[in-house]
Design a protein around this motif. Structure first.
Motif, mmCIF file in Angstrom:
data_model
loop_
_atom_site.group_PDB
_atom_site.id
_atom_site.type_symbol
_atom_site.label_atom_id
_atom_site.label_comp_id
_atom_site.label_asym_id
_atom_site.label_seq_id
_atom_site.Cartn_x
_atom_site.Cartn_y
_atom_site.Cartn_z
ATOM 1 N N TRP A 120 7.522 -22.576 6.751
ATOM 2 C CA TRP A 120 8.388 -22.655 5.632
ATOM 3 C C TRP A 120 9.374 -21.526 5.572
ATOM 4 O O TRP A 120 10.455 -21.785 5.071
ATOM 5 C CB TRP A 120 7.611 -22.532 3.965
ATOM 6 N N THR A 121 9.224 -20.513 6.586
ATOM 7 C CA THR A 121 10.307 -19.419 6.476
ATOM 8 C C THR A 121 11.282 -19.856 7.647
ATOM 9 O O THR A 121 12.538 -19.461 7.819
ATOM 10 C CB THR A 121 9.718 -18.264 6.793
ATOM 11 N N TRP A 175 14.620 -13.267 3.725
ATOM 12 C CA TRP A 175 13.528 -12.750 2.437
ATOM 13 C C TRP A 175 14.437 -12.136 1.556
ATOM 14 O O TRP A 175 13.794 -11.546 0.542
ATOM 15 C CB TRP A 175 12.961 -11.501 3.258
ATOM 16 N N VAL A 203 9.673 -15.245 -4.834
ATOM 17 C CA VAL A 203 8.163 -15.251 -5.366
ATOM 18 C C VAL A 203 8.317 -14.945 -6.705
ATOM 19 O O VAL A 203 7.345 -15.208 -7.322
ATOM 20 C CB VAL A 203 7.422 -14.343 -4.439
ATOM 21 N N LEU A 233 6.649 -16.801 -9.811
ATOM 22 C CA LEU A 233 5.539 -16.324 -10.925
ATOM 23 C C LEU A 233 6.265 -16.065 -12.069
ATOM 24 O O LEU A 233 5.317 -16.458 -13.088
ATOM 25 C CB LEU A 233 5.287 -14.808 -10.533
ATOM 26 N N HIS A 250 9.512 -5.683 3.219
ATOM 27 C CA HIS A 250 8.401 -5.652 3.078
ATOM 28 C C HIS A 250 7.643 -6.712 3.887
ATOM 29 O O HIS A 250 6.565 -6.625 4.435
ATOM 30 C CB HIS A 250 7.421 -5.149 2.138
ATOM 31 N N HIS A 251 8.158 -7.774 4.339
ATOM 32 C CA HIS A 251 7.939 -8.832 5.057
ATOM 33 C C HIS A 251 8.287 -8.887 6.692
ATOM 34 O O HIS A 251 8.137 -9.710 7.217
ATOM 35 C CB HIS A 251 8.283 -10.306 4.569
ATOM 36 N N ALA A 289 1.543 -3.440 1.167
ATOM 37 C CA ALA A 289 2.958 -2.857 0.955
ATOM 38 C C ALA A 289 3.121 -1.636 1.885
ATOM 39 O O ALA A 289 4.015 -1.373 2.372
ATOM 40 C CB ALA A 289 2.963 -2.270 -0.644
ATOM 41 N N ASP A 300 -0.277 -2.881 6.871
ATOM 42 C CA ASP A 300 0.325 -4.578 7.262
ATOM 43 C C ASP A 300 0.197 -4.780 8.654
ATOM 44 O O ASP A 300 0.180 -5.743 9.049
ATOM 45 C CB ASP A 300 1.684 -4.489 6.443
ATOM 46 N N HIS A 348 -0.699 -8.296 8.604
ATOM 47 C CA HIS A 348 0.438 -9.186 8.585
ATOM 48 C C HIS A 348 0.092 -10.553 9.399
ATOM 49 O O HIS A 348 -0.686 -10.402 10.302
ATOM 50 C CB HIS A 348 1.706 -8.617 9.229
ATOM 51 N N ASP A 349 0.726 -11.670 8.737
ATOM 52 C CA ASP A 349 0.443 -12.777 9.185
ATOM 53 C C ASP A 349 -1.443 -13.280 9.402
ATOM 54 O O ASP A 349 -1.463 -14.192 10.347
ATOM 55 C CB ASP A 349 1.090 -13.011 10.590
ATOM 56 N N HIS A 405 -3.612 -13.760 -0.582
ATOM 57 C CA HIS A 405 -2.742 -12.722 -1.435
ATOM 58 C C HIS A 405 -1.848 -13.691 -2.328
ATOM 59 O O HIS A 405 -1.970 -13.762 -3.551
ATOM 60 C CB HIS A 405 -2.174 -11.501 -0.752
ATOM 61 N N PHE A 406 -1.009 -14.438 -1.387
ATOM 62 C CA PHE A 406 -0.149 -14.966 -2.466
ATOM 63 C C PHE A 406 -0.326 -16.395 -3.096
ATOM 64 O O PHE A 406 0.179 -16.682 -3.940
ATOM 65 C CB PHE A 406 1.420 -15.130 -1.570
ATOM 66 N N ARG A 416 -2.933 -16.688 10.613
ATOM 67 C CA ARG A 416 -2.363 -17.932 10.002
ATOM 68 C C ARG A 416 -1.787 -18.905 11.092
ATOM 69 O O ARG A 416 -1.500 -18.583 11.915
ATOM 70 C CB ARG A 416 -1.580 -17.553 8.615
HETATM 71 C C1 HEM Z 1 2.253 -7.044 -7.214
HETATM 72 C C2 HEM Z 1 3.111 -6.737 -6.324
HETATM 73 C C3 HEM Z 1 3.142 -7.195 -5.124
HETATM 74 C C4 HEM Z 1 3.179 -6.644 -3.857
HETATM 75 C C5 HEM Z 1 3.023 -5.230 -3.771
HETATM 76 C C6 HEM Z 1 3.342 -7.502 -2.707
HETATM 77 C C7 HEM Z 1 3.138 -7.407 -1.502
HETATM 78 C C8 HEM Z 1 3.310 -8.070 -0.447
HETATM 79 C C9 HEM Z 1 3.610 -7.875 0.869
HETATM 80 C C10 HEM Z 1 4.004 -6.457 1.563
HETATM 81 C C11 HEM Z 1 3.698 -9.118 1.565
HETATM 82 C C12 HEM Z 1 4.006 -9.345 3.180
HETATM 83 C C13 HEM Z 1 2.689 -9.263 3.970
HETATM 84 C C14 HEM Z 1 2.754 -9.674 5.278
HETATM 85 O O1 HEM Z 1 3.610 -10.646 5.584
HETATM 86 O O2 HEM Z 1 2.431 -8.886 5.855
HETATM 87 C C15 HEM Z 1 3.647 -10.015 0.816
HETATM 88 C C16 HEM Z 1 3.703 -11.373 1.178
HETATM 89 C C17 HEM Z 1 3.769 -12.435 0.173
HETATM 90 N N1 HEM Z 1 3.935 -12.174 -1.197
HETATM 91 FE FE1 HEM Z 1 3.372 -10.605 -2.074
HETATM 92 N N2 HEM Z 1 3.274 -9.044 -3.223
HETATM 93 C C18 HEM Z 1 3.352 -8.854 -4.660
HETATM 94 C C19 HEM Z 1 3.544 -9.778 -5.638
HETATM 95 C C20 HEM Z 1 3.629 -11.199 -5.278
HETATM 96 C C21 HEM Z 1 3.895 -12.010 -6.070
HETATM 97 C C22 HEM Z 1 4.002 -12.041 -7.786
HETATM 98 C C23 HEM Z 1 4.291 -13.284 -5.442
HETATM 99 C C24 HEM Z 1 4.517 -14.647 -6.039
HETATM 100 C C25 HEM Z 1 4.532 -15.623 -5.576
HETATM 101 C C26 HEM Z 1 4.004 -13.072 -4.109
HETATM 102 C C27 HEM Z 1 4.145 -14.013 -3.108
HETATM 103 C C28 HEM Z 1 4.136 -13.558 -1.931
HETATM 104 C C29 HEM Z 1 4.230 -14.647 -0.651
HETATM 105 C C30 HEM Z 1 4.406 -16.210 -0.893
HETATM 106 C C31 HEM Z 1 4.086 -13.773 0.565
HETATM 107 C C32 HEM Z 1 4.047 -14.219 1.979
HETATM 108 C C33 HEM Z 1 5.085 -14.911 2.795
HETATM 109 C C34 HEM Z 1 4.886 -15.326 3.912
HETATM 110 O O3 HEM Z 1 4.930 -14.504 4.856
HETATM 111 O O4 HEM Z 1 4.962 -16.773 4.069
HETATM 112 N N3 HEM Z 1 3.377 -11.501 -3.831
HETATM 113 N N4 HEM Z 1 3.439 -9.587 -0.470
#
Ligand code: HEM
Ligand SMILES: [Cu+2]
Lengths: 107, 429, 660
Positions: C211-212, C338, C345, C349, C391-392, C460, C465, C469-470, C477-478, C539
């Motif tokens: 999707w990215t 990103w 995101v 939410l 952070h991504h 984070a 990470d 990651h991945d 998480h998400f 993944r």
């Molecule tokens: C509470 C605070 C949050 C923190 C600290 C946080 C942190 C992170 C971090 C660091 C990643 C990257 C991980 C990686 O790819 O290695 C990530 C991925 C992701 N987060 Fe969060 N996140 C938070 C809240 C949210 C919220 C509210 C959403 C809403 C939907 C969300 C959706 C996602 C998605 C969709 C990805 C993955 C994207 C991808 O690689 O396809 N996150 N998050």
């Protein structure tokens, strides 16, 4: 922003004047590239000077033509945040580019 | 039902709806162009090729800047005229604005077409030749058989045929025997779209991925654009759509009229294979090469004398030297007689005209100015609409029309504002 | 641009309507409607359909993960049968190539193998053939699952549908500020949706690069062939340009409406929290989407015009140098992507939180706790979400300094998130809770969102990470935030506002049958993923890790449980679908305009509000959450109810009954 006809009539001169200033400064930027500013060729100082003039010109457009010199508070708020995000984007892109992993490793 | 505050301002916010709308829209536009400017900076900082500087002619850009500034003034005056209820003056101002928009686009078109007609060849050693191709087609003769794929082939490849347009006759392939769709094909038939469809259908029935057709008419000759082919060797050429020709490659070199030589990325300038390229001009070519190297060498010496901290390799990386070196290499400015070189395709690394493909500089140049141009067109359409079709509104509620013009004007100023930055970034440094 | 100046007919029409009330035709009323409620419902239904379709794609993927190389069961193939059937007809008419429409292209009839890789044979020893999911199909469905869920499912449903239907009602506006523009946003979105769906049927199939859609993979994928235009990734980009433009128009409209069309007395601090969240979401879309539009245009240019925005020098494919100039940067794409996608995101939410914060006070009969801190919290959240995006990208080779910056901001952003969640939790305290169906979903949202948010924190940190990651950990998480989080909230919203839109209540029993299995299955699906992720499961493995058996052996059987959870979740949704459509006809009629005894303004409008919404111009007298006000007659005091004339005699009396 002026909205009654009388005030607008008075503003017309200002618009013309600003238009002329803009035209003149366009000429200045072009001339400037033919003069060397310290560094030979196109150096950072040329770019800085060019961008400064462009910023000056665009602020005139924004302030006078787009009436941002007297706009409602709300609109300043939008624009303030937009400018912050734009500046953030630009700066962080640049910082990320300047700091590849090898760079911070050796410094 | 009426939506409130379409014309008059709401008292606590002091704004009417469209005014909020346009400023929000402009905020998002700031981010759109902000993304583009950030990308520009990012690409320029990260460029591993000499970023073109002073590549565009300043005059057209300068004229266009003036042009947009004038139109910005007239659009404010159009609005002011409406506020003062001077309808005729409004019409005149608006018309001038539109005229400016048209002129702007014409100048743009002139600039773009100049770029499209200009080409560059990068040789394997990094030397870049800029100029105009004299002949850059791949000649492929004696074609006696054609293979078409069932998935993608079409007849467009025939457009690259050299010479007369006599029908192409082919033999019915044996592999298709027994397939229904091929049953009405005669033993020898013309290759046209109807027959091609039957062939493909028949091949699919028999689960064949491709069918080879033998020519019964005289062998064909092709002159193929480089972009149209996917790969070729001495005896075969494949088009992008998968159609393959069997024959003989007779010539694949590029005959190129050079108007600028850029040796900033060349590994070893004195021994660049560029100098060994055959030239139809013989003597004068040798002479020119001598002049070039001498000139280049003396500039280098002079540069090193002036900047003692540099050695030769460092000088080559220096912006100033590069600019001089580049200018040096420009062949006799103003002369219409360019040296012609013949470049075998094995010597070329990359070949393109000055389109987004040429390098990221042109890519972002076309993207930003193109997007800006679209904004100009959009703004002109909206203002044209107001000029020609909104007379009734003036009669009904002149303030409403003034509001509309104000909104369009804000957009137009923004377009001008973007250009104020584009102009120095692309034309001046 | 905005509708009024560019489309003067808009005004014409309105005048026209105002004067001689001609009856709108069916098309005007239900298809090209400018009424925000109809548009909201249009968005809602398209969003739900896309969600369902995205869910189906996921079921197919889950099957491949748990049972790689095995035949797909009939149920999973069924949804595509009508399509194949249509393809057959089109082929007979000589219009289309049947192959394109045929399932066999992607799930070919292949000799089946058992778990140890030996061919499966029938009684006679002949190999058994079956429809087996090909890796290409898996990639395609994976990419489209993400895209459809995020851009065409949750955002249209959460932001566009609820925002459209509820916001103008809650602020007491007759419609959106630019009704015509609103219609255009929907139809531009619809065009994007159609292009996206169409891309399944072009010869190359839909996009396959996730999707990215990262470059260079997405740029160089499927570029040979006759036409680069008719390829999955190109169509994906084109569709995205439409979807993005639609969101931008929508955002302009929302913000302008909230700012300028609030009813009399609706001051900023009397806005329901829902409206605040929508306002912030609007700004996120408005300012974060343009850079993605830039990225999409650049990638389109790379594909169609051969430019090298995102292609580095010396890029080769299969050892062959590509015929490109190079000199671009793949990481630039990630920055641009990103820059949008992190704010995105929160776009996913915030509508969830918005809905929950309406439903909680209504069902605890108690004001929202910390309304003001929530408002400032959500603004801070919106602001910070613009500066955490990289952070991504910790693994792209950014330096440690810049990574530290993004690590810091990412940790910071969890503060406002925690404020929001805490306020919502405290809102439960001491309430007299009614567990209606919307409330069930809203309550479940809280811990599920908590899970998702807390597991984001470790991500984070750079160091952690690098390892996670991945992996499936990130997926879990998400998904905890989006699936049992946002989507539960969206369900809650549907149950809650259904009577306003249709005049009927949804069934309670079916609602419970929908909720409990959904809650259980969601956790069966996503909890094990944390474990798998920490065990190193990457993944996007189409075989769920079978190929890497030496490292995945210990946890690979989790795949089976997860897939069973997914099928269970699918079954639970049947109750919702039946409920959703059945209640239109069989649902209990809502007896009043305010069946939940709520306080906000949308309940002042009649059910199935007419064009223009309110029968008389609404006036707001108080804050949005005046539940159980001491001394009041009932346990709720709507915003639109004027203060009763003060009767000094009743002042000492505290209980509602005695004040009568
Ligand atoms: C509470 C605070 C949050 C923190 C600290 C946080 C942190 C992170 C971090 C660091 C990643 C990257 C991980 C990686 O790819 O290695 C990530 C991925 C992701 N987060 Fe969060 N996140 C938070 C809240 C949210 C919220 C509210 C959403 C809403 C939907 C969300 C959706 C996602 C998605 C969709 C990805 C993955 C994207 C991808 O690689 O396809 N996150 N998050
Ligand atoms: Cu993020």
């Amino acid at each position: 922003m002026a909205s009654n006809p009388e005030e607008i009539r008075k503003h017309q001169k200002l618009y013309l004047f600003i238009g002329c200033v803009l035209l003149i400064f366009t000429g200045v930027t072009v001339l400037m590239t033919t003069i060397d500013l310290g560094t030979p060729g196109v150096g950072p100082s040329d770019i800085a000077a060019g961008l400064a003039i462009a910023t000056f010109k665009s602020s005139l457009v924004a302030l006078i033509f787009m009436h941002l010199n007297s706009e409602k508070k709300l609109i300043y708020k939008f624009l303030l945040f937009t400018m912050i995000f734009f500046a953030g984007m630009m700066t962080l892109f640049v910082l990320a580019k300047l700091d590849p992993i090898t760079f911070s490793f050796y410094h | 039902m009426e939506i409130p505050y379409t014309v008059t301002a709401r008292s606590d916010t002091g704004l009417w709806n469209a005014k909020i709308g346009i400023w929000l829209f402009l905020a998002s536009e700031v981010m759109l162009f902000g993304g583009l400017f950030s990308s520009y900076v990012y690409l320029r900082m990260g460029a591993d090729f000499p970023w073109p500087v002073h590549e565009l002619k300043v005059l057209p850009g300068f004229l266009n800047t003036m042009n947009l500034i004038i139109s910005s003034v007239t659009v404010v005056f159009a609005w002011a005229s409406l506020k003062m209820r001077m309808y005729t003056r409004y019409k005149i101002c608006m018309s001038i604005t539109l005229a400016c928009a048209v002129i702007f686009m014409c100048i743009k078109a002139y600039e773009y077409s100049g770029k499209f007609a200009h080409y560059g060849v990068t040789l394997n050693d990094g030397t870049v030749l800029e100029g105009h191709p004299v002949d850059d087609l791949i000649s492929f003769d004696d074609v006696t058989a054609i293979t078409v794929t069932t998935a993608t082939s079409d007849l467009k490849f025939l457009n690259e045929r050299d010479g007369d347009d006599a029908p192409v006759m082919v033999k019915k392939p044996l592999e298709l025997d027994g397939a229904d769709a091929a049953s009405d094909l005669p033993a020898e038939f013309e290759l046209d779209s109807g027959n091609l469809r039957s062939i493909k259908k028949a091949a699919r029935q028999k689960e064949l991925a491709a069918v080879r057709l033998e020519l019964t008419s005289a062998p064909l000759a092709f002159n193929v654009h480089e972009r149209r082919q996917k790969g070729y060797n001495d005896t075969q050429l494949t088009f992008r759509d998968g159609t393959t020709l069997e024959g003989k490659m007779t010539n694949d070199s590029i005959v190129f009229g050079v108007d600028r030589i850029d040796m900033r990325m060349t590994k070893d300038i004195e021994n660049s294979p560029f100098f060994g390229l055959l030239s139809p001009e013989g003597e004068s070519w040798e002479e020119w090469k001598g002049k070039f190297l001498k000139h280049y060498g003396s500039t280098m010496d002079e540069f090193l004398r002036e900047h003692e901290e540099f050695d030769k390799a460092k000088a080559l990386e220096n912006v100033e030297f590069q600019r001089v070196g580049l200018r040096l290499a420009t062949v006799e400015p103003g002369s219409h007689h360019y040296p012609e070189v013949v470049i075998p395709r094995s010597e070329k690394r990359f070949y393109s005209n000055f389109t987004p493909r040429y390098n990221p500089y042109y890519a972002i140049y076309f993207l930003m100015t193109g997007l800006h141009g679209l904004h100009v067109i959009g703004g002109a359409l909206v203002m044209g609409y107001m000029l020609f079709f909104n007379g009734w509104l003036y009669k009904k509620n002149p303030e409403h029309l003034a509001n509309r013009v104000e909104v369009a004007g804000l957009f137009w100023h923004f377009v001008d504002l973007i250009w104020i930055f584009l102009f120095p970034l692309y034309y001046l440094f | 641009m905005d509708a009024n100046p560019t489309h003067p007919e808009a005004h014409d029409d309105q005048d026209h309507h105002g004067h001689d009330h001609h009856n709108p035709t069916f098309l005007e009323k239900y298809v090209f409607s400018t009424d925000h409620k109809v548009i909201g419902i249009q968005y809602g239904i398209s969003g739900l359909v896309f969600l369902l379709f995205g869910f189906y794609l996921m079921l197919v993927m889950r099957f491949s993960i748990a049972n790689p190389g095995e035949e797909m069961p009939l149920v999973l193939r069924m949804p595509l049968m009508p399509v194949e059937w249509l393809g057959g007809i089109l082929q007979n008419l000589g219009i289309f190539d049947h192959k394109l429409w045929s399932w066999d292209r992607w799930a070919p009839m292949t000799a089946l193998i058992d778990s140890s890789g030996n061919p499966i044979t029938d009684a006679t020893g002949a190999p058994v053939f079956g429809h087996v999911i090909s890796p290409d199909l898996y990639n395609m469905f994976g990419a489209m699952h993400g895209t459809i869920m995020v851009f065409m499912g949750v955002v249209p449903l959460g932001f566009a549908a609820f925002g459209n239907f509820v916001t103008p009602l809650q602020i007491g506006a007759p419609d959106m500020a630019f009704p015509r523009l609103n219609m255009w946003s929907f139809w531009v979105f619809a065009i994007g949706g159609v292009i996206m769906m169409m891309s399944f049927f072009i010869p190359t199939g839909a996009a396959q690069a996730g999707w990215t859609n990262y470059s260079p993979l997405a740029t160089t994928l499927q570029v040979d062939g006759k036409s680069i235009f008719w390829t999955g990734p190109t169509q994906w980009l084109l569709a995205m340009v439409f979807v993005i433009s639609s969101s931008l128009l929508g955002a302009v409209n929302f913000i302008a409406t909230i700012i300028n069309l609030r009813a009399k007395g609706m001051t900023w601090m009397r806005l329901p929290f829902f409206v605040w969240a929508m306002l912030v979401t609007g700004f996120l879309l408005l300012l974060a989407f343009p850079p993605l539009e830039v990225a999409a245009l650049m990638q389109l240019s790379d594909r169609l015009m051969g430019s090298s925005f995102f292609l580095p020098t010396g890029l080769t494919e299969g050892g062959v140098p590509l015929d490109i100039s190079g000199g671009g940067s793949p990481i630039l794409y990630q920055h641009l992507f990103w820059f949008l996608a992190h704010p995105e995101v929160y776009v996913l939410l915030l509508p969830g939180i918005a809905i929950v914060s309406e439903i909680l006070p209504n069902n605890t009969r108690k004001p929202l706790w910390g309304y003001k801190s929530m408002v400032y919290g959500v603004m801070t959240l919106g602001f910070l979400s613009f500066i955490v995006w990289a952070h991504h990208m910790y693994l792209t080779g950014m330096g440690t300094m810049i990574s530290t910056f993004f690590q810091t901001t990412t940790v910071l952003i969890s503060v406002p998130s925690v404020i929001l969640l805490t306020c919502l939790m405290i809102s439960l305290w001491g309430g007299s809770i009614r567990f209606t169906v919307p409330m069930l979903f809203a309550t479940a949202f809280l811990p599920m969102f908590g899970f998702g948010g807390l597991t984001g924190l470790p991500l984070a940190f750079n160091l952690i990470d690098l390892f996670l990651h991945d992996t499936y950990y990130v997926i879990a998480h998400f998904h905890y935030i989006v699936a049992p989080g946002t989507i539960f909230a969206l369900f809650a919203g549907i149950y809650y506002w259904y009577p306003k839109a249709t005049g009927r209540m949804m069934s309670n029993v079916l609602g419970h049958l929908h909720f409990w299995p959904s809650l259980i299955c969601m956790n069966v699906i996503f909890l094990p993923m944390f474990v798998q992720g920490m065990a190193g499961f990457h993944r996007r493995w189409y075989d769920g890790g079978k190929f890497f058996e030496q490292i995945s052996a210990d946890y690979i059987h989790y795949n089976d449980y997860i897939s069973i959870g997914a099928y269970g979740l699918a079954i639970a949704q049947v109750f919702f679908i039946v409920n959703f459509f059945g209640s239109l006809i069989f649902g209990r009629k809502a007896t009043t305009d305010n069946p939940w005894q709520a306080t906000t303004l949308e309940w002042a409008a009649p059910n199935k509000p007419p064009h223009g919404n309110f029968l008389s111009e609404p006036v707001v007298y108080r804050g949005p959450y005046e539940y159980s006000v001491p001394g009041a007659e009932r346990d709720y005091t709507p915003q639109f109810e004027p203060d009763p004339p003060v009767d000094p005699a009743s002042l000492p009396a505290k209980t509602p009954s005695s004040s009568h």
